[in-house]
Scaffold this active site. Structure first.
Site, mmCIF file in Angstrom:
data_model
loop_
_atom_site.group_PDB
_atom_site.id
_atom_site.type_symbol
_atom_site.label_atom_id
_atom_site.label_comp_id
_atom_site.label_asym_id
_atom_site.label_seq_id
_atom_site.Cartn_x
_atom_site.Cartn_y
_atom_site.Cartn_z
ATOM 1 N N SER A 168 1.007 -1.471 -0.136
ATOM 2 C CA SER A 168 -0.342 -0.198 -0.098
ATOM 3 C C SER A 168 0.538 1.275 -0.218
ATOM 4 O O SER A 168 1.913 1.336 0.712
ATOM 5 C CB SER A 168 -1.152 0.197 1.214
ATOM 6 O OG SER A 168 -1.991 1.346 1.736
ATOM 7 N N TYR B 190 -1.809 5.141 -4.083
ATOM 8 C CA TYR B 190 -2.816 6.343 -4.198
ATOM 9 C C TYR B 190 -2.265 7.838 -5.321
ATOM 10 O O TYR B 190 -1.802 7.989 -4.059
ATOM 11 C CB TYR B 190 -3.023 6.609 -2.628
ATOM 12 C CG TYR B 190 -4.332 5.710 -1.494
ATOM 13 C CD1 TYR B 190 -5.073 5.596 -2.568
ATOM 14 C CD2 TYR B 190 -3.625 4.939 -0.906
ATOM 15 C CE1 TYR B 190 -6.060 4.743 -1.859
ATOM 16 C CE2 TYR B 190 -4.517 4.359 -0.103
ATOM 17 C CZ TYR B 190 -5.399 4.254 -0.415
ATOM 18 O OH TYR B 190 -6.637 3.167 -0.030
ATOM 19 N N THR C 48 -5.483 2.596 -6.752
ATOM 20 C CA THR C 48 -7.002 2.692 -6.319
ATOM 21 C C THR C 48 -7.962 3.888 -6.483
ATOM 22 O O THR C 48 -7.278 5.257 -6.707
ATOM 23 C CB THR C 48 -6.660 2.835 -4.541
ATOM 24 O OG1 THR C 48 -5.663 1.547 -4.852
ATOM 25 C CG2 THR C 48 -8.272 2.689 -3.736
ATOM 26 N N LYS D 29 -8.186 -0.019 -9.312
ATOM 27 C CA LYS D 29 -8.858 -0.876 -7.784
ATOM 28 C C LYS D 29 -10.199 -0.405 -7.911
ATOM 29 O O LYS D 29 -9.760 0.726 -7.584
ATOM 30 C CB LYS D 29 -7.993 -1.294 -7.251
ATOM 31 C CG LYS D 29 -8.862 -2.023 -5.850
ATOM 32 C CD LYS D 29 -7.531 -2.359 -4.519
ATOM 33 C CE LYS D 29 -7.845 -3.332 -3.186
ATOM 34 N NZ LYS D 29 -8.377 -2.238 -2.716
ATOM 35 N N SER E 86 -13.750 -4.179 -7.124
ATOM 36 C CA SER E 86 -13.797 -4.516 -5.141
ATOM 37 C C SER E 86 -14.388 -2.950 -4.772
ATOM 38 O O SER E 86 -14.720 -1.939 -5.020
ATOM 39 C CB SER E 86 -11.916 -4.604 -4.286
ATOM 40 O OG SER E 86 -12.032 -3.292 -3.775
ATOM 41 N N HIS F 199 -13.749 -2.266 -1.631
ATOM 42 C CA HIS F 199 -12.719 -1.601 -0.650
ATOM 43 C C HIS F 199 -13.042 -2.156 0.541
ATOM 44 O O HIS F 199 -12.572 -1.720 1.566
ATOM 45 C CB HIS F 199 -12.053 -0.445 -0.590
ATOM 46 C CG HIS F 199 -11.268 0.598 0.038
ATOM 47 N ND1 HIS F 199 -10.832 1.387 -1.285
ATOM 48 C CD2 HIS F 199 -10.394 0.424 1.184
ATOM 49 C CE1 HIS F 199 -9.578 1.869 -0.029
ATOM 50 N NE2 HIS F 199 -9.659 1.198 0.699
HETATM 51 C C1 LIG Z 1 -7.103 -1.886 7.160
HETATM 52 C C2 LIG Z 1 -7.317 -2.092 5.907
HETATM 53 C C3 LIG Z 1 -6.291 -1.377 4.753
HETATM 54 C C4 LIG Z 1 -6.674 -1.584 4.066
HETATM 55 N N1 LIG Z 1 -5.392 -0.551 2.941
HETATM 56 C C5 LIG Z 1 -5.704 -0.144 1.866
HETATM 57 C C6 LIG Z 1 -5.283 0.592 0.465
HETATM 58 O O1 LIG Z 1 -3.848 1.808 1.574
HETATM 59 N N2 LIG Z 1 -4.856 0.979 -0.237
HETATM 60 C C7 LIG Z 1 -5.956 0.340 -1.064
HETATM 61 O O2 LIG Z 1 -6.747 0.036 -2.528
HETATM 62 N N3 LIG Z 1 -6.860 -0.962 -0.310
HETATM 63 C C8 LIG Z 1 -7.245 -0.839 1.261
HETATM 64 N N4 LIG Z 1 -8.019 -1.759 1.442
HETATM 65 C C9 LIG Z 1 -8.528 -2.109 1.007
HETATM 66 C C10 LIG Z 1 -8.092 -3.873 0.884
HETATM 67 O O3 LIG Z 1 -6.953 -4.307 0.095
HETATM 68 C C11 LIG Z 1 -8.758 -4.747 0.313
HETATM 69 O O4 LIG Z 1 -9.833 -4.187 -1.185
HETATM 70 C C12 LIG Z 1 -10.286 -5.520 1.113
HETATM 71 O O5 LIG Z 1 -9.939 -5.712 2.162
HETATM 72 C C13 LIG Z 1 -10.544 -7.469 0.556
HETATM 73 O O6 LIG Z 1 -11.322 -7.417 1.644
HETATM 74 P P1 LIG Z 1 -10.746 -8.463 2.712
HETATM 75 O O7 LIG Z 1 -10.822 -7.941 3.742
HETATM 76 O O8 LIG Z 1 -13.168 -8.559 2.975
HETATM 77 O O9 LIG Z 1 -10.670 -9.816 1.484
HETATM 78 C C14 LIG Z 1 -7.668 -1.704 3.328
HETATM 79 C C15 LIG Z 1 -8.495 -2.958 4.067
HETATM 80 C C16 LIG Z 1 -8.259 -3.075 4.981
HETATM 81 C C17 LIG Z 1 -9.277 -3.915 5.888
#
Ligand SMILES: Cc1cc2nc3c(=O)[nH]c(=O)nc-3n(C[C@H](O)[C@H](O)[C@H](O)COP(=O)(O)O)c2cc1C
Length: 364
Positions: A111, A135, A161, A230, A252, A254
Protein backbone atom coordinates in the site's frame (compact mmCIF):
# COMPACT_ATOMS: atom_id res chain seq x y z
CA UNK A 1 1.27 -14.77 20.56
CA UNK A 2 -1.48 -16.05 22.83
CA UNK A 3 -3.11 -18.73 20.64
CA UNK A 4 -1.65 -22.17 19.96
CA UNK A 5 -1.02 -22.13 16.18
CA UNK A 6 -1.75 -25.87 16.03
CA UNK A 7 -5.33 -25.10 17.02
CA UNK A 8 -5.78 -22.50 14.28
CA UNK A 9 -6.99 -24.42 11.24
CA UNK A 10 -9.23 -21.96 9.45
CA UNK A 11 -9.22 -18.27 8.59
CA UNK A 12 -12.09 -17.86 11.06
CA UNK A 13 -9.82 -19.26 13.81
CA UNK A 14 -7.20 -16.61 12.97
CA UNK A 15 -9.86 -13.92 12.95
CA UNK A 16 -10.98 -14.88 16.46
CA UNK A 17 -7.42 -15.22 17.76
CA UNK A 18 -6.38 -11.85 16.33
CA UNK A 19 -9.05 -10.01 18.24
CA UNK A 20 -7.33 -11.07 21.45
CA UNK A 21 -3.89 -9.95 20.17
CA UNK A 22 -4.81 -6.47 18.97
CA UNK A 23 -5.53 -3.23 20.77
CA UNK A 24 -9.28 -2.53 20.45
CA UNK A 25 -8.73 0.58 18.29
CA UNK A 26 -6.44 -1.30 15.90
CA UNK A 27 -8.82 -4.24 15.77
CA UNK A 28 -11.74 -1.94 14.95
CA UNK A 29 -9.68 -0.24 12.22
CA UNK A 30 -8.78 -3.56 10.60
CA UNK A 31 -12.13 -5.26 11.06
CA UNK A 32 -14.57 -2.48 10.39
CA UNK A 33 -16.44 -1.16 7.41
CA UNK A 34 -18.38 1.92 6.46
CA UNK A 35 -21.83 2.99 7.61
CA UNK A 36 -23.95 0.12 8.87
CA UNK A 37 -21.39 -2.37 7.51
CA UNK A 38 -24.05 -3.92 5.25
CA UNK A 39 -21.64 -4.25 2.31
CA UNK A 40 -18.82 -5.42 4.56
CA UNK A 41 -20.94 -8.32 5.81
CA UNK A 42 -22.44 -8.99 2.39
CA UNK A 43 -18.98 -9.40 0.85
CA UNK A 44 -18.73 -12.62 2.81
CA UNK A 45 -22.35 -13.69 2.54
CA UNK A 46 -22.40 -13.27 -1.26
CA UNK A 47 -19.97 -16.14 -1.86
CA UNK A 48 -22.30 -18.30 0.24
CA UNK A 49 -25.22 -17.49 -2.07
CA UNK A 50 -23.50 -19.52 -4.77
CA UNK A 51 -23.52 -23.31 -4.69
CA UNK A 52 -20.91 -25.50 -6.36
CA UNK A 53 -22.04 -28.00 -9.02
CA UNK A 54 -19.26 -30.55 -8.64
CA UNK A 55 -18.24 -32.90 -11.42
CA UNK A 56 -17.00 -36.39 -10.57
CA UNK A 57 -14.77 -39.03 -12.14
CA UNK A 58 -12.57 -36.56 -13.95
CA UNK A 59 -9.25 -37.84 -12.54
CA UNK A 60 -7.94 -35.38 -10.03
CA UNK A 61 -4.82 -37.03 -8.61
CA UNK A 62 -2.80 -34.13 -10.00
CA UNK A 63 -4.20 -30.65 -9.47
CA UNK A 64 -2.88 -27.43 -10.88
CA UNK A 65 -3.92 -24.13 -9.28
CA UNK A 66 -1.74 -22.09 -11.72
CA UNK A 67 -3.21 -19.00 -13.31
CA UNK A 68 -2.00 -16.59 -15.99
CA UNK A 69 -1.88 -13.01 -14.80
CA UNK A 70 -0.66 -10.06 -16.85
CA UNK A 71 0.70 -12.60 -19.30
CA UNK A 72 2.74 -14.50 -16.71
CA UNK A 73 2.17 -17.89 -15.13
CA UNK A 74 1.61 -17.70 -11.39
CA UNK A 75 1.63 -20.70 -9.07
CA UNK A 76 -1.85 -19.89 -7.76
CA UNK A 77 -4.41 -17.08 -7.79
CA UNK A 78 -3.85 -15.57 -4.33
CA UNK A 79 -2.64 -11.97 -3.93
CA UNK A 80 -2.23 -10.16 -0.64
CA UNK A 81 -4.47 -7.09 -0.94
CA UNK A 82 -2.93 -3.66 -0.35
CA UNK A 83 -3.59 -2.68 3.24
CA UNK A 84 -2.32 0.23 5.28
CA UNK A 85 -0.46 0.08 8.58
CA UNK A 86 0.77 -3.52 8.93
CA UNK A 87 2.89 -2.42 11.90
CA UNK A 88 -0.30 -1.94 13.89
CA UNK A 89 -0.61 -5.74 13.74
CA UNK A 90 3.03 -6.70 14.29
CA UNK A 91 6.31 -4.81 14.72
CA UNK A 92 7.77 -6.50 11.62
CA UNK A 93 4.88 -5.08 9.58
CA UNK A 94 4.99 -5.43 5.80
CA UNK A 95 8.37 -7.16 5.90
CA UNK A 96 6.74 -10.05 7.75
CA UNK A 97 3.89 -10.07 5.25
CA UNK A 98 6.35 -10.06 2.35
CA UNK A 99 8.22 -12.95 3.96
CA UNK A 100 4.94 -14.88 3.95
CA UNK A 101 4.43 -13.91 0.30
CA UNK A 102 7.89 -15.14 -0.66
CA UNK A 103 7.30 -18.44 1.13
CA UNK A 104 3.95 -19.10 -0.53
CA UNK A 105 4.32 -17.55 -3.97
CA UNK A 106 1.54 -15.07 -3.25
CA UNK A 107 2.05 -11.57 -4.63
CA UNK A 108 2.19 -8.84 -1.98
CA UNK A 109 0.61 -5.60 -3.08
CA UNK A 110 2.27 -2.90 -0.99
CA UNK A 111 0.00 0.00 0.00
CA UNK A 112 0.97 3.65 -0.45
CA UNK A 113 -0.01 3.86 3.21
CA UNK A 114 2.32 1.04 4.24
CA UNK A 115 4.47 1.37 7.32
CA UNK A 116 7.42 0.12 5.22
CA UNK A 117 8.91 1.97 2.25
CA UNK A 118 8.92 0.78 -1.36
CA UNK A 119 12.70 0.30 -1.51
CA UNK A 120 13.01 -0.98 2.05
CA UNK A 121 10.56 -3.81 1.39
CA UNK A 122 12.27 -4.86 -1.83
CA UNK A 123 15.68 -4.88 -0.17
CA UNK A 124 14.46 -6.78 2.89
CA UNK A 125 12.59 -9.52 1.01
CA UNK A 126 13.87 -9.51 -2.57
CA UNK A 127 12.19 -12.85 -3.34
CA UNK A 128 8.68 -11.61 -2.62
CA UNK A 129 6.65 -11.16 -5.82
CA UNK A 130 5.42 -7.61 -5.46
CA UNK A 131 3.02 -5.03 -6.83
CA UNK A 132 2.67 -1.45 -5.68
CA UNK A 133 -0.70 0.15 -4.86
CA UNK A 134 -0.77 3.81 -5.75
CA UNK A 135 -2.95 6.46 -4.20
CA UNK A 136 -2.44 9.39 -6.53
CA UNK A 137 -1.62 12.45 -4.47
CA UNK A 138 -2.49 16.03 -5.36
CA UNK A 139 1.27 16.43 -5.54
CA UNK A 140 1.75 14.55 -8.82
CA UNK A 141 5.51 14.85 -8.65
CA UNK A 142 5.47 12.89 -5.42
CA UNK A 143 3.32 10.18 -6.99
CA UNK A 144 5.68 9.97 -9.97
CA UNK A 145 8.56 9.53 -7.53
CA UNK A 146 6.79 6.59 -5.88
CA UNK A 147 6.18 4.96 -9.25
CA UNK A 148 9.85 5.46 -10.14
CA UNK A 149 10.86 3.72 -6.93
CA UNK A 150 8.52 0.82 -7.69
CA UNK A 151 10.04 0.48 -11.16
CA UNK A 152 13.59 0.66 -9.80
CA UNK A 153 12.88 -2.02 -7.23
CA UNK A 154 11.29 -4.60 -9.52
CA UNK A 155 7.65 -4.23 -8.58
CA UNK A 156 5.69 -5.91 -11.35
CA UNK A 157 2.49 -3.88 -11.53
CA UNK A 158 0.86 -0.67 -10.36
CA UNK A 159 -2.52 -0.97 -8.72
CA UNK A 160 -4.19 2.44 -8.82
CA UNK A 161 -6.95 2.64 -6.24
CA UNK A 162 -9.94 4.53 -7.59
CA UNK A 163 -12.54 4.15 -4.87
CA UNK A 164 -11.08 6.37 -2.20
CA UNK A 165 -11.24 10.04 -3.23
CA UNK A 166 -12.30 10.54 0.38
CA UNK A 167 -12.60 8.09 3.24
CA UNK A 168 -15.82 6.23 3.94
CA UNK A 169 -17.69 6.92 7.16
CA UNK A 170 -16.17 4.37 9.51
CA UNK A 171 -17.97 4.59 12.78
CA UNK A 172 -15.67 2.22 14.63
CA UNK A 173 -12.77 4.56 13.88
CA UNK A 174 -14.74 7.67 14.75
CA UNK A 175 -15.56 6.12 18.11
CA UNK A 176 -12.03 4.87 18.82
CA UNK A 177 -10.46 8.13 17.64
CA UNK A 178 -7.80 6.25 15.67
CA UNK A 179 -8.18 8.46 12.57
CA UNK A 180 -7.22 11.52 14.58
CA UNK A 181 -4.53 9.86 16.70
CA UNK A 182 -0.85 10.32 15.87
CA UNK A 183 -0.12 7.82 13.11
CA UNK A 184 2.78 5.49 12.56
CA UNK A 185 5.42 6.67 10.15
CA UNK A 186 4.25 6.18 6.55
CA UNK A 187 7.40 6.41 4.41
CA UNK A 188 5.69 6.74 1.03
CA UNK A 189 3.22 9.38 2.15
CA UNK A 190 5.94 11.24 3.97
CA UNK A 191 8.17 11.14 0.90
CA UNK A 192 5.18 12.59 -0.92
CA UNK A 193 5.51 15.85 0.87
CA UNK A 194 3.60 14.94 3.98
CA UNK A 195 6.20 16.24 6.37
CA UNK A 196 4.47 17.26 9.53
CA UNK A 197 1.41 15.16 8.69
CA UNK A 198 0.77 12.89 11.61
CA UNK A 199 -2.70 11.41 11.56
CA UNK A 200 -4.37 8.86 9.27
CA UNK A 201 -7.07 11.40 8.41
CA UNK A 202 -4.44 13.91 7.31
CA UNK A 203 -2.65 11.30 5.20
CA UNK A 204 -5.94 10.54 3.45
CA UNK A 205 -6.38 14.23 2.66
CA UNK A 206 -3.22 14.07 0.50
CA UNK A 207 -5.08 11.89 -2.03
CA UNK A 208 -6.32 13.81 -5.07
CA UNK A 209 -10.12 13.68 -4.97
CA UNK A 210 -10.21 15.04 -8.55
CA UNK A 211 -8.50 12.02 -10.09
CA UNK A 212 -10.19 11.05 -13.38
CA UNK A 213 -9.71 8.74 -16.35
CA UNK A 214 -7.25 11.06 -18.07
CA UNK A 215 -5.00 10.61 -15.03
CA UNK A 216 -5.23 6.84 -15.38
CA UNK A 217 -4.29 7.19 -19.03
CA UNK A 218 -1.30 9.34 -18.09
CA UNK A 219 -0.10 6.96 -15.39
CA UNK A 220 -0.46 4.04 -17.81
CA UNK A 221 1.39 5.90 -20.57
CA UNK A 222 4.20 7.10 -18.30
CA UNK A 223 4.77 3.87 -16.41
CA UNK A 224 6.60 0.87 -17.80
CA UNK A 225 4.57 -1.23 -15.37
CA UNK A 226 1.12 -2.53 -16.24
CA UNK A 227 -1.65 -0.56 -14.53
CA UNK A 228 -4.55 -2.23 -12.75
CA UNK A 229 -7.45 -0.07 -11.56
CA UNK A 230 -8.78 -1.18 -8.17
CA UNK A 231 -12.25 -0.38 -6.91
CA UNK A 232 -14.39 -1.08 -9.98
CA UNK A 233 -17.99 -2.24 -9.45
CA UNK A 234 -19.68 -1.56 -12.80
CA UNK A 235 -19.12 -2.73 -16.38
CA UNK A 236 -19.26 0.93 -17.45
CA UNK A 237 -16.17 1.77 -15.42
CA UNK A 238 -14.43 -1.45 -16.44
CA UNK A 239 -14.88 -0.44 -20.10
CA UNK A 240 -13.45 3.00 -19.33
CA UNK A 241 -10.46 1.34 -17.66
CA UNK A 242 -9.87 -0.67 -20.84
CA UNK A 243 -10.21 2.46 -23.00
CA UNK A 244 -7.73 4.40 -20.86
CA UNK A 245 -4.83 2.00 -20.94
CA UNK A 246 -5.35 -0.27 -17.94
CA UNK A 247 -4.32 -3.90 -18.23
CA UNK A 248 -6.60 -5.06 -15.46
CA UNK A 249 -9.24 -4.15 -12.91
CA UNK A 250 -9.93 -5.29 -9.37
CA UNK A 251 -13.65 -5.66 -8.75
CA UNK A 252 -13.68 -4.39 -5.21
CA UNK A 253 -15.56 -2.24 -2.73
CA UNK A 254 -12.47 -1.76 -0.55
CA UNK A 255 -13.62 -4.42 1.89
CA UNK A 256 -16.89 -2.53 2.52
CA UNK A 257 -14.89 0.36 3.98
CA UNK A 258 -15.89 3.09 1.54
CA UNK A 259 -19.54 3.44 0.43
CA UNK A 260 -21.93 1.24 2.36
CA UNK A 261 -24.71 -0.63 0.50
CA UNK A 262 -22.77 -0.97 -2.77
CA UNK A 263 -22.66 -4.42 -4.40
CA UNK A 264 -20.38 -7.14 -3.09
CA UNK A 265 -17.38 -8.19 -5.16
CA UNK A 266 -19.04 -11.54 -5.87
CA UNK A 267 -22.23 -9.91 -7.15
CA UNK A 268 -20.47 -7.23 -9.22
CA UNK A 269 -17.96 -9.60 -10.83
CA UNK A 270 -19.97 -11.41 -13.55
CA UNK A 271 -21.09 -8.24 -15.38
CA UNK A 272 -17.54 -6.87 -15.35
CA UNK A 273 -16.14 -10.14 -16.72
CA UNK A 274 -18.80 -10.15 -19.43
CA UNK A 275 -17.92 -6.56 -20.40
CA UNK A 276 -14.12 -6.68 -20.42
CA UNK A 277 -12.95 -10.21 -19.63
CA UNK A 278 -11.56 -10.61 -23.15
CA UNK A 279 -9.59 -7.33 -22.92
CA UNK A 280 -8.49 -7.05 -19.30
CA UNK A 281 -7.41 -9.29 -16.45
CA UNK A 282 -10.31 -9.11 -14.01
CA UNK A 283 -9.49 -9.67 -10.35
CA UNK A 284 -11.86 -9.61 -7.39
CA UNK A 285 -11.70 -9.15 -3.64
CA UNK A 286 -13.94 -8.87 -0.62
CA UNK A 287 -14.97 -11.51 1.87
CA UNK A 288 -12.92 -14.38 0.48
CA UNK A 289 -12.42 -16.68 3.47
CA UNK A 290 -12.55 -20.24 2.08
CA UNK A 291 -11.03 -22.21 -0.76
CA UNK A 292 -14.54 -22.63 -2.13
CA UNK A 293 -14.83 -18.82 -2.32
CA UNK A 294 -11.66 -18.73 -4.44
CA UNK A 295 -13.02 -21.51 -6.66
CA UNK A 296 -16.26 -19.55 -7.15
CA UNK A 297 -14.39 -16.36 -8.03
CA UNK A 298 -12.37 -18.20 -10.68
CA UNK A 299 -15.49 -19.94 -11.99
CA UNK A 300 -17.17 -16.54 -12.41
CA UNK A 301 -14.22 -15.44 -14.54
CA UNK A 302 -11.74 -13.80 -12.17
CA UNK A 303 -8.08 -14.42 -13.00
CA UNK A 304 -6.96 -13.98 -9.42
CA UNK A 305 -8.25 -12.89 -6.03
CA UNK A 306 -7.01 -10.48 -3.40
CA UNK A 307 -7.13 -11.47 0.25
CA UNK A 308 -7.35 -8.66 2.78
CA UNK A 309 -8.12 -8.88 6.48
CA UNK A 310 -7.27 -12.57 7.02
CA UNK A 311 -3.60 -11.81 6.27
CA UNK A 312 -3.64 -9.12 8.97
CA UNK A 313 -5.18 -11.62 11.39
CA UNK A 314 -2.33 -14.03 10.69
CA UNK A 315 0.20 -11.22 11.09
CA UNK A 316 -1.32 -10.15 14.40
CA UNK A 317 -1.34 -13.68 15.80
CA UNK A 318 2.12 -14.84 14.74
CA UNK A 319 3.96 -12.37 12.48
CA UNK A 320 5.35 -13.77 9.23
CA UNK A 321 4.50 -17.33 10.32
CA UNK A 322 0.88 -16.46 10.93
CA UNK A 323 0.47 -14.62 7.62
CA UNK A 324 2.10 -17.56 5.85
CA UNK A 325 -0.19 -20.04 7.56
CA UNK A 326 -3.28 -18.07 6.52
CA UNK A 327 -2.20 -18.25 2.87
CA UNK A 328 -1.32 -21.92 3.20
CA UNK A 329 -4.70 -22.77 4.75
CA UNK A 330 -6.46 -21.05 1.87
CA UNK A 331 -4.27 -22.79 -0.72
CA UNK A 332 -4.94 -26.16 0.94
CA UNK A 333 -8.68 -25.50 0.86
CA UNK A 334 -8.48 -24.41 -2.79
CA UNK A 335 -6.68 -27.64 -3.64
CA UNK A 336 -9.42 -29.68 -1.94
CA UNK A 337 -12.11 -27.60 -3.65
CA UNK A 338 -10.54 -28.25 -7.07
CA UNK A 339 -10.32 -32.00 -6.37
CA UNK A 340 -13.84 -32.38 -5.00
CA UNK A 341 -15.32 -29.86 -7.42
CA UNK A 342 -13.94 -31.91 -10.27
CA UNK A 343 -11.52 -29.42 -11.85
CA UNK A 344 -7.97 -30.63 -12.42
CA UNK A 345 -6.80 -27.15 -13.28
CA UNK A 346 -7.92 -23.76 -12.05
CA UNK A 347 -8.24 -22.88 -15.73
CA UNK A 348 -10.88 -25.62 -16.19
CA UNK A 349 -13.34 -23.68 -14.03
CA UNK A 350 -16.25 -21.85 -15.61
CA UNK A 351 -19.77 -20.84 -14.65
CA UNK A 352 -21.09 -24.36 -15.26
CA UNK A 353 -19.53 -25.20 -11.88
CA UNK A 354 -21.93 -22.82 -10.10
CA UNK A 355 -25.62 -22.29 -9.50
CA UNK A 356 -27.60 -20.07 -7.12
CA UNK A 357 -27.59 -21.63 -3.66
CA UNK A 358 -30.95 -23.06 -2.64
CA UNK A 359 -30.23 -22.32 1.02
CA UNK A 360 -30.40 -18.99 2.74
CA UNK A 361 -26.76 -17.93 2.97
CA UNK A 362 -27.08 -16.05 6.21
CA UNK A 363 -24.12 -13.93 7.12
CA UNK A 364 -20.82 -15.57 7.78
C1 LIG B 1 -7.09 -2.40 7.34
C2 LIG B 1 -7.27 -2.24 5.87
C3 LIG B 1 -6.52 -1.29 5.19
C4 LIG B 1 -6.68 -1.14 3.81
N1 LIG B 1 -5.88 -0.27 3.14
C5 LIG B 1 -5.97 -0.18 1.78
C6 LIG B 1 -5.06 0.62 1.07
O1 LIG B 1 -4.17 1.25 1.64
N2 LIG B 1 -5.21 0.68 -0.28
C7 LIG B 1 -6.18 -0.02 -0.95
O2 LIG B 1 -6.28 0.06 -2.17
N3 LIG B 1 -7.04 -0.82 -0.28
C8 LIG B 1 -6.95 -0.93 1.06
N4 LIG B 1 -7.79 -1.78 1.73
C9 LIG B 1 -8.76 -2.61 0.98
C10 LIG B 1 -8.14 -3.96 0.59
O3 LIG B 1 -7.14 -3.79 -0.37
C11 LIG B 1 -9.17 -4.95 0.02
O4 LIG B 1 -9.87 -4.32 -1.04
C12 LIG B 1 -10.18 -5.49 1.03
O5 LIG B 1 -9.63 -5.56 2.32
C13 LIG B 1 -10.64 -6.88 0.61
O6 LIG B 1 -11.63 -7.36 1.45
P1 LIG B 1 -11.36 -8.44 2.61
O7 LIG B 1 -10.62 -7.71 3.71
O8 LIG B 1 -12.75 -8.82 3.02
O9 LIG B 1 -10.57 -9.59 2.05
C14 LIG B 1 -7.65 -1.94 3.11
C15 LIG B 1 -8.40 -2.88 3.82
C16 LIG B 1 -8.22 -3.03 5.19
C17 LIG B 1 -9.03 -4.09 5.89
Amino acid sequence: MTADPGQLISLADYEAAAEASLQPGAHGYYYGGAGDEITMRDNRAAWGRLAVRPRVLVGVSERDPCVTLLGRRRPHPLIIAPMAYHKLAHPDGEIATATAAAATGAIICLSTFATTGVAELARAVPDAPRWFQLYVFSDRGASRELVAQAVDHSYEALVVTADRPVSGVRQRDLRSGIEAAPARFLPSATAAGADGVTTPAAFTALIDADLDWTDIERVAADSPLPVIVKGILTPEDALLAAEHGARGVVVSNHGGRQLDTVLSGADALPAVVDAVGDRLDVLVDGGIRRGTDVLKALALGARAVMIGRPVLWGLAVDGAGGARRVIEILLGELDTALALGGARRASDLDRSFLCPAPWSAGQR
